[in-house]
Design a protein around this motif. Structure first.
Motif, short mmCIF file in Angstrom:
data_model
loop_
_atom_site.label_atom_id
_atom_site.label_comp_id
_atom_site.label_asym_id
_atom_site.label_seq_id
_atom_site.Cartn_x
_atom_site.Cartn_y
_atom_site.Cartn_z
N ASP B 15 48.20 27.09 -16.81
CA ASP B 15 48.31 26.29 -15.59
C ASP B 15 46.95 25.67 -15.25
O ASP B 15 45.92 26.31 -15.37
N ASP B 17 45.59 25.02 -12.39
CA ASP B 17 44.84 25.69 -11.32
C ASP B 17 44.11 26.93 -11.83
O ASP B 17 42.94 27.16 -11.51
N LYS B 18 44.78 27.71 -12.67
CA LYS B 18 44.13 28.90 -13.20
C LYS B 18 43.03 28.54 -14.20
O LYS B 18 42.00 29.22 -14.28
N ILE B 20 41.13 25.89 -14.02
CA ILE B 20 39.97 25.50 -13.20
C ILE B 20 39.24 26.75 -12.71
O ILE B 20 38.02 26.86 -12.83
N LEU B 78 49.76 21.85 -12.51
CA LEU B 78 49.64 22.84 -11.45
C LEU B 78 50.78 23.86 -11.55
O LEU B 78 51.91 23.50 -11.88
N LYS B 80 52.06 25.27 -9.01
CA LYS B 80 52.90 25.00 -7.82
C LYS B 80 52.76 23.53 -7.45
O LYS B 80 51.75 22.90 -7.72
N PHE B 81 53.75 23.00 -6.78
CA PHE B 81 53.69 21.62 -6.29
C PHE B 81 53.41 20.61 -7.39
O PHE B 81 52.76 19.60 -7.16
N MET B 83 55.67 18.80 -8.77
CA MET B 83 56.55 17.70 -8.30
C MET B 83 56.59 16.54 -9.29
O MET B 83 56.17 15.43 -8.98
N MET B 86 53.37 14.57 -9.70
CA MET B 86 52.69 13.94 -8.58
C MET B 86 51.64 14.88 -7.96
O MET B 86 50.53 14.48 -7.66
N MET B 90 47.67 14.28 -7.78
CA MET B 90 46.94 14.35 -6.51
C MET B 90 45.77 15.32 -6.60
O MET B 90 44.67 15.03 -6.13
N MET B 91 46.02 16.48 -7.20
CA MET B 91 44.95 17.47 -7.30
C MET B 91 43.78 16.92 -8.11
O MET B 91 42.62 17.11 -7.76
#
Lengths: 160, 160, 160
Positions: B15, B17-18, B20, B78, B80-81, B83, B86, B90-91
């Motif tokens: 993922d 996020d992880k 990063i 990500l 989560k989110f 989407m 998208m 955004m992140m």
């Protein structure tokens, strides 16, 4: 500096189940006499956001992110079997029945026991959060160097 | 053998996020003078797959797996989110705005700082990946015994 | 008390992929002469539930939870690409082809190598599980203080 053994926990996840695990370990550590630091980063910041009011931020994207990702100890959801909230609601009931504290109660217990709760400055910057997004009693924000410095002095370090 | 303090990180998750979180900790550790090893296993191998070209493998099941699970630092999502991409987009924008490096840039930074990136041989075997699936600068593959030997000498070990 | 180096692993997740990672590390540690303790909590309890028969519990909510969350090493699913079971089935085939043990086989190997498997008493209480929910050879249940006491004596502690 204290000579107690140290326990450091990175709270990366904002899932209710992982938050519970983190607080059970943190409060148990504190009750065993350990110096405990919880370092909240990324989705984990949701755990220590205040429950009431709006979380403000600048720009459309951050406003969207912080609306979807509202957080607050009372809004966390199970990572599995959430089932539109029903699973999460059931888990809360089962915890109550077995006298397991809620996350809100765990946070207060942990604070009373001297557990330090430190929000990650980098995540806060990216997500555009301000200091007033968090509940009372949370420590000043700090970066990864702070976390690693705690961790290298710790007997036990966990990434949750 | 170096007398620097060691930091070892298992990168299990693919993922964004992880990933990063892992690279922020790894590069911070290196900048503090620690000897850092990142051990990439299972979905985490996606982080260090090269971004360009096709990932080859033998047999229908592995070809399917490696197509769905293409990986490459630029393709991570990500947890989560997402989407339909998208949230991930955004992140990335929010990270750019706050001068946070992209994962691609983090990998290069980490390599320049001497962080060792080691792919897990067992996962590579099961997934049927060949050595040319990975980007340049990645170390030779190694098994769990290598990881544990690093970890037992480390001041801090994390499983992300 | 043994003077071997210790390895302690919290098995929080019940995902097949994380379970495999945990057992590869645990059995490798044992083969290197380490004293290994695996502490199963929350969804991780599913890994050591027996495969056969019904899991009994009291009350409608717990009965529902334990039906949905049946567990047993043979029922674990991939955290990603499960695709109604097809991805999980494929992964099992790929593991077999490369002579990687199944989780069921890993558990037996680990037990033969002296790895201690300890279920978390708090999770068991909340989920309303009885001792006969688990397979043979599993240790007595214990709380977070047991885990932390193992962890503080360990060279390596992981939260999976």
């Amino acid at each position: 500096m204290s000579e107690n053994e140290k326990l450091t926990i990175v709270m990366f996840s904002g899932d209710m189940d992982k938050a519970i695990a983190g607080f059970i370990i943190a409060t148990t550590g504190a009750s065993m006499g350990m110096d405990v630091t919880m370092y909240f980063t990324f989705w984990g910041l949701n755990i220590i956001k205040r429950n009431e009011g709006k979380i403000k931020s600048h720009g459309i994207m951050r406003k969207m992110l912080n609306r979807m990702n509202r957080g607050g100890a009372k809004r966390l959801k199970l990572s599995k079997f959430n089932m539109l909230g029903m699973g999460t609601w059931m888990m809360k009931k089962l915890m109550k029945e077995t006298n397991t504290p809620s996350i809100d109660e765990f946070i207060k217990m942990a604070q009373d026991m001297g557990v330090k709760m430190v929000p990650c400055s980098t995540s806060i910057g990216v997500m555009g959060l301000s200091a007033d997004a968090f509940r009372e009693g949370v420590s000043s924000i700090a970066g990864a160097a702070f976390f690693l410095n705690e961790a290298r002095q710790s007997k036990v370090t966990l990434f949750i």
